[in-house]
Design an enzyme around this catalytic site. Structure first.
Site, mmCIF file in Angstrom:
data_model
loop_
_atom_site.group_PDB
_atom_site.id
_atom_site.type_symbol
_atom_site.label_atom_id
_atom_site.label_comp_id
_atom_site.label_asym_id
_atom_site.label_seq_id
_atom_site.Cartn_x
_atom_site.Cartn_y
_atom_site.Cartn_z
ATOM 1 N N HIS A 1 2.610 2.188 2.094
ATOM 2 C CA HIS A 1 3.926 2.501 3.129
ATOM 3 C C HIS A 1 4.936 2.518 3.776
ATOM 4 C CE1 HIS A 1 3.347 3.908 6.959
ATOM 5 N NE2 HIS A 1 2.505 4.641 7.202
ATOM 6 N N ASP B 1 -0.151 -5.912 4.678
ATOM 7 C CA ASP B 1 -0.418 -5.125 5.210
ATOM 8 C C ASP B 1 -2.028 -4.304 4.918
ATOM 9 O OD1 ASP B 1 -1.131 -2.918 6.311
ATOM 10 O OD2 ASP B 1 0.515 -2.084 5.408
ATOM 11 N N GLN C 1 -5.019 -0.757 6.510
ATOM 12 C CA GLN C 1 -6.504 0.925 6.305
ATOM 13 C C GLN C 1 -7.483 -0.182 6.082
ATOM 14 O OE1 GLN C 1 -5.925 3.524 6.934
ATOM 15 N NE2 GLN C 1 -3.972 3.829 6.785
ATOM 16 N N LYS D 1 -6.734 1.322 14.988
ATOM 17 C CA LYS D 1 -7.372 2.109 13.751
ATOM 18 C C LYS D 1 -8.195 1.218 13.656
ATOM 19 C CE LYS D 1 -3.011 2.663 10.528
ATOM 20 N NZ LYS D 1 -3.092 4.347 11.179
ATOM 21 N N CYS E 1 3.619 9.229 4.330
ATOM 22 C CA CYS E 1 4.694 7.630 4.151
ATOM 23 C C CYS E 1 4.377 6.625 2.818
ATOM 24 C CB CYS E 1 4.552 6.901 5.981
ATOM 25 S SG CYS E 1 4.951 7.612 7.110
#
Lengths: 128, 397
Positions: free
Chosen positions: B117, B192, B195, B218, B355
């Site tokens: 991202h 990261d 997700q 999220k 992104c």
């Protein structure tokens, strides 16, 4: 179908019948425009004789909105005075003609052909 | 079956149609329990944390710190390793400026991947301009497999910063394996997890990474809260970049004495209300069970991919990755048009480059349409999506 829908018949017809989406052999103005957010691109080819727009062709890749607005604008442009073309045709005129209701994000797609013509005019007037 | 827990599905209609929310990778909806908790906090516990010598402040502090403990347990780490940030992007920038800036020198290598991202690319590019280190991107196959990671590691990068789950392809990187490989050459591993956290069991000890960052919003939580995990041995060695109140043991006219981690990294008044409320999101996830969420999303993803592939001209990217993220394109149609038309039926998807312009370019596309699933989605949502897409394709053909 709600007439604000993107699927209204005017848009579908205009999208499928873009008569100026063609290459033209004789032109003296070429201008590219891009909407980086969507990846929409337009290249206008315009033939101006004695300040009058004789012919317009364009190549466009991208969304329906950018292409339909490009198509409608290009048809309005033919026969107009090049230097005053955006005084004679406003974005609101085309927006009303197309008759779709657009969100702020999609308005950028619709305005791309106008921004591209503005770039060409500025260049022409030595502003670029 | 979980949709009833989320009031937005009762409250919002468009032209009489129920909301079909397929953009959970951007942000998840909030269950009633979380919404209630926010109201409850402001009505019963609102006071600035740490400093107040009165009940209300002590209660607010306890709630704030309770979230830290809950997050630490959720990730199987120690509370001192959990720092609250504003979100994943803030977390990555924190690592870049608090840790990487002092570690990297001109000519060093930072390894990223093509599937990152922008939040895990741009901060590195900005710092690289100042320091002069190099950045390489591990290539990614169309399905989302990393290519030649081992070869890139031979160049001895100082840092590898990588996503756990791609926000476009939904593929899951094997962080345990990657951490082992990277650590053999002394390379720091930053992950990261934006997700991953809402639908995968995250055990940091078994992942073995040095940093792990994600966002509360999220995972059914409030906006403006991010979580940064950093290994104790690293956090204790590094100095804070931002100074202010509450992060110090003492201040003189010379140089302050910092508190220990995590407090030295949280200067000034924190987003204590939202952080306090975030524990209820973890409660909600625990009440269903992260394993059940994971199974449910896999099953629904599999159903969605099968149905979507039946649409004429539709191509799914990374179709074997059943993580609730499904990106596709349809021959001759732009993703923004697809999203605009789906919106007319109150179906919310995301369209564009997500992104992830480097990945888009590697896939050879300028934009994709993405639907991302959560536990409040069900097969009827997919059926509505597929019905509308079929109609759109027919209109344009």
């Amino acid at each position: 179908m709600d007439n604000s829908s993107l699927l209204q018949s005017f848009i579908i017809e205009a999208y499928k019948n873009q008569k100026n989406k063609k290459s033209i052999d004789v032109y003296n103005i070429k201008q590219e425009g891009e909407n980086a957010l969507c990846g929409d691109t337009i290249t206008f080819y315009i033939n101006v004789v004695d300040d009058v727009i004789k012919d317009v062709g364009y190549d466009a890749k991208g969304c329906v909105i950018s292409q339909v607005f490009t198509s409608v604008l290009s048809e309005y442009m033919v026969g107009k005075n090049w230097n005053k073309v955006l005084d004679e045709i406003s974005f609101d005129d085309i927006y009303n003609t197309v008759g779709v209701s657009l969100s702020p994000t999609r308005l950028k797609c619709a305005k791309l052909p106008f921004e591209t013509i503005k770039l060409a005019l500025n260049k022409n007037m030595g502003h670029d | 079956m979980y949709k009833k827990d989320f009031p937005i599905f009762t409250n919002t209609k468009l032209n009489g149609s129920d909301l079909v929310y397929l953009d959970s990778a951007a942000t998840t909806q909030k269950p009633q329990i979380v919404i209630n908790k926010l109201k409850e906090f402001y009505e019963n516990y609102n006071a600035n944390i740490y400093r107040g010598i009165y009940n209300l402040s002590e209660e607010a502090t306890a709630l704030y710190e309770n979230t830290r403990s809950r997050v630490a347990d959720f990730l199987n780490v120690s509370s001192s390793e959990i720092i609250f940030t504003k979100g994943t992007t803030d977390g990555i920038n924190f690592i870049v400026y608090t840790y990487a800036k002092n570690k990297l020198k001109k000519g060093d290598l930072v390894l990223l991947t093509e599937m990152e991202h922008h939040s895990n690319i741009v901060p590195w590019q900005i710092l690289s301009k100042n320091i002069g280190f190099n950045i390489e991107y591990v290539p990614v196959s169309k399905e989302g497999k990393l290519k030649d990671l081992d070869k890139f590691l031979e160049f001895k990068p100082k840092i590898l910063s990588i996503t756990h789950v791609s926000n476009v392809l939904g593929c899951v990187n094997d962080i345990s394996y990657i951490s082992r490989l990277a650590h053999k050459i002394g390379c720091t591993v930053i992950v990261d997890g934006a997700q991953a956290v809402s639908h995968m069991k995250i055990d940091i000890k078994s992942l073995g990474c040095d940093f792990y960052v994600f966002s509360a919003h999220k995972m059914f939580g409030p906006t403006g809260v991010g979580i940064l995990y950093g290994k104790n041995e690293i956090l204790s060695e590094i100095d804070p970049v931002f100074g202010g109140g509450e992060m110090i043991s003492s201040v003189t006219k010379e140089f302050p004495v910092f508190k220990s981690s995590p407090f030295k990294f949280e200067p000034g008044t924190q987003n204590f209300a939202d952080v306090s409320v975030f524990s209820s999101s973890i409660d909600y996830i625990d009440s269903i069970g992260i394993g059940n969420i994971s199974d449910y999303i896999k099953d629904l993803s599999s159903y969605a991919v099968k149905k979507l592939k039946g649409i004429k001209g539709l191509h799914v990217y990374g179709e074997g990755n059943l993580s609730g993220i499904i990106s596709f394109d349809i021959n001759g149609l732009h993703s923004h048009d697809i999203a605009t038309l789906l919106n007319e039926n109150n179906i919310a998807v995301r369209a564009g480059h997500h992104c992830a312009q480097i990945l888009m370019s590697s896939l050879g596309v300028s934009s994709l349409t993405r639907c991302s699933l959560q536990i409040y989605n069900d097969r009827s949502d997919i059926d509505k999506l597929v019905y509308s897409l079929d109609k759109i394709v027919n209109y344009f053909n």
